[in-house]
Design an enzyme around this catalytic site. Structure first.
Site, PDB file in Angstrom:
ATOM      1  N   LYS A   1       0.859  -1.191   0.000  1.00 41.48           N
ATOM      2  CA  LYS A   1       0.000   0.000   0.000  1.00 41.48           C
ATOM      3  C   LYS A   1       0.886   1.229   0.000  1.00 41.48           C
ATOM      4  CE  LYS A   1      -4.458   0.937   0.302  1.00 41.48           C
ATOM      5  NZ  LYS A   1      -5.611   0.093  -0.043  1.00 41.48           N
TER       6      LYS A   1
ATOM      7  N   ASP B   1      -7.025   4.315  -4.633  1.00 37.41           N
ATOM      8  CA  ASP B   1      -7.665   4.135  -3.333  1.00 37.41           C
ATOM      9  C   ASP B   1      -8.320   5.486  -3.028  1.00 37.41           C
ATOM     10  OD1 ASP B   1      -7.590   1.970  -0.984  1.00 37.41           O
ATOM     11  OD2 ASP B   1      -7.446   3.915  -0.023  1.00 37.41           O
TER      12      ASP B   1
HETATM   13  N1  GLU Z   1      -7.358   0.175  -3.057  1.00 31.28           N
HETATM   14  C1  GLU Z   1      -8.090  -1.015  -3.365  1.00 31.28           C
HETATM   15  C2  GLU Z   1      -8.107  -1.943  -2.180  1.00 31.28           C
HETATM   16  O1  GLU Z   1      -8.121  -1.474  -1.055  1.00 31.28           O
HETATM   17  C3  GLU Z   1      -7.629  -1.656  -4.663  1.00 31.28           C
HETATM   18  C4  GLU Z   1      -6.209  -2.087  -4.691  1.00 31.28           C
HETATM   19  C5  GLU Z   1      -5.736  -2.565  -6.068  1.00 31.28           C
HETATM   20  O2  GLU Z   1      -6.511  -2.643  -6.991  1.00 31.28           O
HETATM   21  O3  GLU Z   1      -4.541  -2.863  -6.159  1.00 31.28           O
HETATM   22  O4  GLU Z   1      -8.174  -3.128  -2.275  1.00 31.28           O
END
Ligand code: GLU
Length: 446
Positions: free
Chosen positions: A126, A166
């Site tokens: 992340k 996100d």
């Molecule tokens: N931000 C999204 C999540 O919390 C998607 C992450 C992604 O597609 O890599 O899962």
């Protein structure tokens, strides 16, 4: 809690006492693992928990950029590469004033198990920044994204680390980030997901998290011979996830009656339909970060400074941000007869709210299971990019349904296996953990 799990948690609290959100998410996960850890002593012997709670690496950098007034602004940028035993580091970028390293460690930790549950080859990571996109112009967002990528690009690669969107990062930001990456690297790589459908993005990626959460709700309801048709749904947020939920709930015959923003929530008893759904996109693009605009435009009630969890609803779907539903909110929902809570956001319930909901016997789906549709679709996007091919909408939707069905089955079966029927928190943690932990055992100490 099992002794080994307690020791690891206590040592983490001593080491990072200021990382409250991260400690919260670890507490939530390891709280479910006692039986599994007892069952397989190899986990302790190989220090699986100690290795899991420490990111592989944390990248921290400064992001200087120039605003429209000509002033130089400095933000902090981060990427937490948590665990890649199941695939390239994968997880979104969050641009929000509240972002700290603790937030990103908690989100990255959650992501490991979420991505594991998808059954795809996705590791956990992340990233993001404390940059606040509110009231920033397109040009300022572009400047910021280019500066962010100036550092980030050297850490990315289609088999190495693949960020996505996100909170605060949608299609526009991904576009600017990808453009900067492509130029810096001199290469067109499938290195971000959520790209435009015309240049490497997957059809349905914007809808996928919300659609997936609604499919998960449907699976849960099926176990009770219940259905979305005719149900009233309270949703928080007004971004991407919320938008997908509204569209799919409408399609399945339900009625979404709330939306929320930092300013409060709107109550639209007729349901958010037709042009009102499209207006969600306009609100996001406006950068104003408030839902009062919806109330003004469609002449519905706006409750300033309040959360939607006080309205009467059959289903509550928190789709905004972490810790947006506390014990008091949970008590309100219970009092109003809510039967299902499905998380579209990551960790929107506080530990206290989770406890209350469990005691009341509400069917409750944790985000790492129910909001995995977004990252699953990102996995499909990576497959399409790797083969320079494109799936049809029907193909993506079918694959998404299958993944969500499969995640539901894994949670359901794991909770049954340990005599905790319908405990989806327990089931998701156990099933998500086992796949990662077993891969770690297979791959040796690293
Ligand atoms: N931000 C999204 C999540 O919390 C998607 C992450 C992604 O597609 O890599 O899962």
């Amino acid at each position: 809690m099992n002794r080994y799990a307690t020791e690891v948690l206590e040592s983490l609290k001593r080491k990072y006492p200021w990382e409250e959100e991260f400690i919260q998410s670890v507490t939530e996960v390891v709280g479910s693992l006692s039986e599994v850890l007892d069952q397989n002593p190899n986990y302790k012997k190989n220090a699986i928990l100690e290795r899991l709670v420490e990111p592989d690496r944390t990248i921290s950098f400064k992001v200087p950029w120039r605003d429209n007034q000509g002033n130089v602004q400095i933000n902090n940028g981060y990427r937490v590469e948590f665990n890649n035993v199941l695939g390239p580091y994968k997880g979104g970028l969050r641009f929000h004033a509240s972002v700290t390293l603790s937030t990103l460690k908690f989100l990255g930790f959650e992501q490991i198990f979420k991505n594991s549950l998808t059954g795809l080859l996705l590791g956990g990571g992340k990233g993001g920044s404390d940059f606040n996109p509110r009231n920033r112009t397109d040009g300022e967002i572009e400047n910021f994204c280019q500066s962010f990528m100036m550092e980030m690009f050297r850490h990315l690669g289609p088999n190495k680390d693949v960020p996505a969107g996100d909170v605060g990062v949608g299609g526009r930001e991904i576009g600017y980030l990808f453009g900067a990456y492509r130029r810096l690297k001199g290469s067109f790589d499938g290195v971000l997901t959520g790209k435009g459908a015309g240049w490497g993005g997957s059809i349905l990626r914007p809808e996928a998290t919300g659609y997936g959460a609604t499919y998960f709700l449907k699976e849960m309801m099926d176990t009770r011979k219940d259905s979305i048709d005719g149900k009233t749904v309270a949703v928080s947020g007004f971004g991407n996830v919320c938008w997908g939920v509204v569209k799919k709930v409408n399609e399945l015959g339900g009625r979404v009656v709330t939306l929320s923003g930092p300013d409060g929530y709107i109550y639209d008893p007729e349901g958010i339909r037709g042009e009102k759904v499209d207006y969600l996109l306009d609100m996001r693009i406006s950068g104003r970060d408030q839902v009062a605009d919806y109330a003004n435009k469609f002449k519905v009630e706006f409750r300033r400074g309040k959360r939607p969890w006080e309205v009467k609803c059959d289903v509550a779907m928190p789709c905004a941000i972490q810790n947006e539903m506390d014990e008091h909110d949970a008590a309100n929902l219970i009092k109003n007869g809510t039967k299902y809570i499905v998380e579209g956001a990551n960790l929107p319930l506080t530990l206290g709210a989770m406890k209350k909901v469990a005691e009341a016997g509400i069917m409750y789906a944790p985000g790492k299971a129910s909001n995995a549709g977004g990252v699953a679709c990102s996995g499909f996007e990576m497959s399409q990019d790797a083969l320079f091919t494109k799936w049809s909408g029907a193909q993506v939707d079918e694959a998404l349904k299958n993944v969500m069905k499969n995640i539901h089955t894994q949670c359901y079966e794991a909770s049954k296996e340990f005599n905790r029927p319908n405990d989806y928190v327990f089931g998701a943690n156990v099933a998500g953990f086992r796949r990662v932990a077993n891969a770690m055992l297979d791959q040796g100490i690293n």
